[in-house]
Design a protein around this motif. Structure first.
Motif, PDB file in Angstrom:
ATOM      1  N   GLY A 275       0.780  -1.445   0.450  1.00  0.00           N
ATOM      2  CA  GLY A 275       0.186  -0.122  -0.297  1.00  0.00           C
ATOM      3  C   GLY A 275       1.015   1.415  -0.002  1.00  0.00           C
ATOM      4  O   GLY A 275       1.755   1.527  -0.373  1.00  0.00           O
ATOM      5  N   PRO A 276       0.048   2.624   0.073  1.00  0.00           N
ATOM      6  CA  PRO A 276       1.141   4.080   0.268  1.00  0.00           C
ATOM      7  C   PRO A 276       1.954   3.902   1.101  1.00  0.00           C
ATOM      8  O   PRO A 276       1.813   3.547   2.545  1.00  0.00           O
ATOM      9  CB  PRO A 276       0.409   4.694   0.295  1.00  0.00           C
ATOM     10  CG  PRO A 276      -1.522   3.946   0.890  1.00  0.00           C
ATOM     11  CD  PRO A 276      -1.436   2.758   0.248  1.00  0.00           C
ATOM     12  N   GLU A 277       3.207   4.632   1.146  1.00  0.00           N
ATOM     13  CA  GLU A 277       4.304   5.068   2.250  1.00  0.00           C
ATOM     14  C   GLU A 277       4.502   3.887   2.879  1.00  0.00           C
ATOM     15  O   GLU A 277       5.232   3.546   4.103  1.00  0.00           O
ATOM     16  CB  GLU A 277       3.436   5.905   3.095  1.00  0.00           C
ATOM     17  CG  GLU A 277       2.823   6.947   2.950  1.00  0.00           C
ATOM     18  CD  GLU A 277       3.659   7.931   2.498  1.00  0.00           C
ATOM     19  OE1 GLU A 277       4.397   7.551   2.684  1.00  0.00           O
ATOM     20  OE2 GLU A 277       3.320   9.448   1.713  1.00  0.00           O
ATOM     21  N   GLU A 278       4.813   2.859   1.585  1.00  0.00           N
ATOM     22  CA  GLU A 278       5.271   1.693   2.620  1.00  0.00           C
ATOM     23  C   GLU A 278       6.681   1.583   3.367  1.00  0.00           C
ATOM     24  O   GLU A 278       6.970   0.860   4.158  1.00  0.00           O
ATOM     25  CB  GLU A 278       6.013   0.610   1.203  1.00  0.00           C
ATOM     26  CG  GLU A 278       5.882  -1.126   1.645  1.00  0.00           C
ATOM     27  CD  GLU A 278       7.526  -1.114   1.753  1.00  0.00           C
ATOM     28  OE1 GLU A 278       7.786  -2.306   2.261  1.00  0.00           O
ATOM     29  OE2 GLU A 278       8.435  -0.689   1.393  1.00  0.00           O
TER      30      GLU A 278
ATOM     31  N   GLU B 251      -5.730   9.981  -0.004  1.00  0.00           N
ATOM     32  CA  GLU B 251      -5.029   9.749  -0.276  1.00  0.00           C
ATOM     33  C   GLU B 251      -4.292  11.411   0.035  1.00  0.00           C
ATOM     34  O   GLU B 251      -2.871  10.908   0.775  1.00  0.00           O
ATOM     35  CB  GLU B 251      -5.288   9.575  -1.942  1.00  0.00           C
ATOM     36  CG  GLU B 251      -5.645   7.631  -1.598  1.00  0.00           C
ATOM     37  CD  GLU B 251      -4.313   7.495  -3.672  1.00  0.00           C
ATOM     38  OE1 GLU B 251      -4.228   6.761  -3.907  1.00  0.00           O
ATOM     39  OE2 GLU B 251      -5.948   8.116  -4.255  1.00  0.00           O
TER      40      GLU B 251
ATOM     41  N   TYR C 157      -3.619  11.467   3.827  1.00  0.00           N
ATOM     42  CA  TYR C 157      -2.652  10.433   4.241  1.00  0.00           C
ATOM     43  C   TYR C 157      -1.438  10.379   4.180  1.00  0.00           C
ATOM     44  O   TYR C 157      -0.790  10.347   4.876  1.00  0.00           O
ATOM     45  CB  TYR C 157      -2.612   9.305   3.939  1.00  0.00           C
ATOM     46  CG  TYR C 157      -2.080   8.015   4.316  1.00  0.00           C
ATOM     47  CD1 TYR C 157      -2.274   7.098   5.252  1.00  0.00           C
ATOM     48  CD2 TYR C 157      -1.498   7.412   3.620  1.00  0.00           C
ATOM     49  CE1 TYR C 157      -1.525   6.978   5.935  1.00  0.00           C
ATOM     50  CE2 TYR C 157      -0.691   6.030   3.475  1.00  0.00           C
ATOM     51  CZ  TYR C 157      -0.624   5.742   5.465  1.00  0.00           C
ATOM     52  OH  TYR C 157      -0.012   5.160   5.317  1.00  0.00           O
ATOM     53  N   ALA C 158      -0.895  10.825   2.631  1.00  0.00           N
ATOM     54  CA  ALA C 158       0.215  11.428   2.488  1.00  0.00           C
ATOM     55  C   ALA C 158       0.793  13.475   3.280  1.00  0.00           C
ATOM     56  O   ALA C 158       1.505  12.667   3.591  1.00  0.00           O
ATOM     57  CB  ALA C 158       0.101  11.830   1.030  1.00  0.00           C
TER      58      ALA C 158
ATOM     59  N   GLY D 154      -3.280   3.138   6.140  1.00  0.00           N
ATOM     60  CA  GLY D 154      -2.423   2.966   4.848  1.00  0.00           C
ATOM     61  C   GLY D 154      -3.366   1.706   5.048  1.00  0.00           C
ATOM     62  O   GLY D 154      -3.358   1.174   3.483  1.00  0.00           O
TER      63      GLY D 154
ATOM     64  N   ALA E 148      -5.100   0.765   1.084  1.00  0.00           N
ATOM     65  CA  ALA E 148      -4.505   0.014   0.133  1.00  0.00           C
ATOM     66  C   ALA E 148      -5.998  -1.033  -0.298  1.00  0.00           C
ATOM     67  O   ALA E 148      -6.262  -1.301  -1.423  1.00  0.00           O
ATOM     68  CB  ALA E 148      -3.087  -0.941   0.467  1.00  0.00           C
TER      69      ALA E 148
ATOM     70  N   LYS F 281      -8.314   0.763  -2.493  1.00  0.00           N
ATOM     71  CA  LYS F 281      -7.637   0.971  -3.999  1.00  0.00           C
ATOM     72  C   LYS F 281      -8.116  -0.045  -4.664  1.00  0.00           C
ATOM     73  O   LYS F 281      -8.626  -0.422  -5.675  1.00  0.00           O
ATOM     74  CB  LYS F 281      -7.017   1.621  -3.724  1.00  0.00           C
ATOM     75  CG  LYS F 281      -7.149   3.009  -3.267  1.00  0.00           C
ATOM     76  CD  LYS F 281      -5.122   3.581  -3.554  1.00  0.00           C
ATOM     77  CE  LYS F 281      -5.488   3.846  -5.092  1.00  0.00           C
ATOM     78  NZ  LYS F 281      -3.807   4.890  -5.184  1.00  0.00           N
TER      79      LYS F 281
END
Length: 609
Positions: A230-233, A553, A556-557, A597, A601, A604
């Motif tokens: 997922g994002p920001e792993e 998103e 979160y970022a 996160g 994931a 999406k």
């Protein structure tokens, strides 16, 4: 922002203190230490998380004590973790050279961190090597209150004057003239120091390379269980390690944060001791860790919650790490506090508060325990059934709420919501397994309470659910947690309206949220506070549940970008400066990184639930 290969930056101090963003965390499952960008260890409690600190320069730079290993006249520095480990390196540049200090709380050779057993060696390893030029390296060990020393084989015996229960041993690869020494080193030369307590290794060969290698290998073996796409792993990986560093590996408990009395805000009095285990923190940690592959830790937390409840025979909001009573709250008048923000407190007075969410936390943990293959014996089920009966009555009574206000209690909507969780989970367990009890009554009461929350806390004029069950339109960011506990669907029209109201009225700017507004909702304490990091991650989760994926998103970022270069987050953030506030690092904040996160994931990927 988290940066695995950060640039050098100047060492900054304010009132003699490093910013919290310039501290790194190391640990061994029994305690932790904070290592500064300047090469100082300003916080370490021995022999366990909640013991009196040996070094607490973090709370009084002049009198609190420290363990510094650094060149004289540091110009700039940088810190980074060895990948997938709790081993920290600090590179410090002086006008004449560059030195790298590697720090770790050592783990046993071959240690398996998935076991619910101690893995520590009761040793702090500090290894310095000159990378370029030459440096005059200062080694300065100063426990709070001073210490007596005497020469022993390969080092010094250290007896802290405040801690006669501690017998320390300091070993070195170079001769020590006392607790303060300087060493002139050229490129390629090194100084290794090992501070031991508890059991001693003073007659063993001093091989810090082997100790650091064994420690790093243990961490990397544990991280092989990490599962996330997922994002920001990289930040999620680091958050998993940070939570593990806040975990008492032998007992299965989790400290809310490994520090005490870091203020929110600077100069305020909202300074609390977080070195204890809250039931709600464990419940949220279970959710986060299980979904990234660490089922063993999740099950250990669940087991610890049930053990603590069964042992105490009554629901308590927090326990010490062994499941016992939290010490009474006292003020330490000898320490000035971080950046002169007194008082410094030990113990936690909120331990005896009435907080009705604990009913839901315990029964939700019991339900998760059963779903993961655990068993509940007859006697424990009888106690849990009594807890469900109590929750059916308790939600009508005022309490201090999730935020542990120190004012007169109210009937908080979140507390009522977690009583609904207690009734719902008890009914689910009874229905699924055919257990004895008032199953039908619990189900009816849970359904009625859900409807009542949506109706009675709704304020038509403000177009929001309210902080209190009698309505009134006052806002509390804990309302964002109702969908996470399956009390109210995130996409229910009234929850959507509440989400929008919180995002607007509790906004601290740039995606940050206040827990509540102190002028509207007095909590019995003077002053305001910063933005509470976890609340913004709850907002991410609500946006996901409402199908607003792009907004989620982006938020979160932006939240992840607020982490320190080492990937750490505090409890709160100063909205005007972005500086960290409150105890650090905060387990709740890292739970938010992981949970949101995972939710992004899954959303999406089109995965439901």
């Amino acid at each position: 922002m988290h940066d695995p290969d950060p640039p050098f930056r100047p060492v900054r101090r304010r009132e003699g203190y490093l910013p919290l963003e310039d501290l790194g965390l190391i640990g061994d499952g029994t305690t932790t230490a904070l290592v500064g960008l300047d090469g100082s260890i300003s916080w370490m409690c021995l022999p366990r998380f909640d013991a009196e600190p040996l070094f607490c320069g973090l709370l009084d730079h002049a009198r609190g004590g420290h363990f510094t290993l650094a060149p004289e006249d540091v110009v700039e520095a940088r810190q980074r973790y060895e990948p997938d480990t709790g081993v920290l390196t600090t590179e410090l540049r002086s006008p004449t050279g560059l030195v790298r200090v590697t720090d770790a709380l050592a783990l046993r050779t071959g240690a398996d961190l998935t076991d619910d057993t101690p893995a520590d060696r009761s040793e702090l390893v500090r290894s310095a090597v000159v990378l370029a030029g030459h440096v005059r390296l200062r080694a300065d060990l100063e426990p709070r209150g001073g210490a007596q020393t005497r020469n022993l084989f390969s080092g010094l015996e250290v007896r802290p004057l405040r801690r006669p229960d501690l017998r320390l041993h300091l070993r070195s690869t170079r001769p020590l003239t006392g607790l303060r020494s300087t060493h002139d080193l050229n490129q390629g030369e090194r100084l290794d120091l090992v501070l031991s307590w508890g059991r001693f290794h003073r007659h063993h060969r001093l091989d810090t390379d082997a100790m650091l290698r064994a420690t790093a290998n243990a961490w990397r073996r544990w991280m092989k269980g990490f599962v996330y796409d997922g994002p920001e792993e990289p930040l999620v990986r680091r958050s998993a390690i940070t939570l593990k560093l806040c975990d008492d590996w032998a007992n299965g408990s989790l400290v809310a944060a490994p520090t005490s009395s870091l203020p929110a805000p600077i100069g305020g009095i909202r300074n609390w001791d977080y070195r204890y285990a809250w039931i709600r923190d464990a419940a949220y940690a279970v959710f986060a860790l299980r979904r990234i592959g660490f089922r063993g830790e999740a099950d250990a937390f669940l087991g610890w919650v049930l053990d603590a409840f069964e042992y105490s025979r009554q629901p308590r909001i927090m326990y010490d790490l062994r499941g016992g009573l939290v010490p009474d709250e006292v003020e330490d008048g000898e320490l000035e506090g971080y950046q002169r923000s007194a008082p410094v407190r030990w113990g936690n007075g909120a331990a005896d508060q009435r907080q009705h969410d604990v009913y839901g936390e315990i029964l939700d943990c019991a339900d998760q325990w059963l779903r993961s293959g655990g068993e509940i014996q007859t006697e424990l089920w009888a106690s849990l059934a009594q807890l469900a009966d109590a929750a059916e009555r308790a939600w009508r009574q005022p309490d201090q709420g999730i935020w542990e206000v120190r004012s007169e209690g109210r009937v908080f909507t979140y507390s009522a919501g977690l009583c609904q969780v207690a009734l719902d989970r008890a009914a689910q367990m009874g229905e699924r397994l055919g257990l004895p009890g008032r199953i039908a009554q619990w189900r009816t009461a849970a359904d009625q309470l859900r409807r009542l929350i949506l109706e009675q806390s709704w304020d038509e004029d403000a177009q929001t659910l309210s902080a209190h069950l009698d309505g009134g339109g006052l806002l509390d960011a804990s309302l964002l947690a109702l969908p996470l506990r399956h009390v109210v669907p995130a996409d229910h029209p009234r929850m959507v309206a509440t989400t929008n109201a919180i995002a607007e009225r509790l906004s601290a700017g740039d995606g940050l949220l206040y827990r509540y507004l102190h002028k509207e909702s007095p909590d019995g304490l003077a002053g305001d506070e910063g933005a509470f990091v976890l609340c913004s991650f709850w907002l991410v989760d609500n946006l996901i549940g409402q199908g607003r994926i792009q907004e989620a998103e982006e938020l979160y970022a932006s939240l992840c970008a607020r982490a320190s270069p080492l990937g750490l987050l505090s409890e709160q953030i100063n909205p005007s400066t972005g500086e960290f506030m409150g105890n650090f690092p905060q387990a709740f904040s890292h739970i938010g990184i992981i949970a949101s996160g995972v939710n992004l994931a899954r959303a999406k990927a089109g995965v439901q639930g």
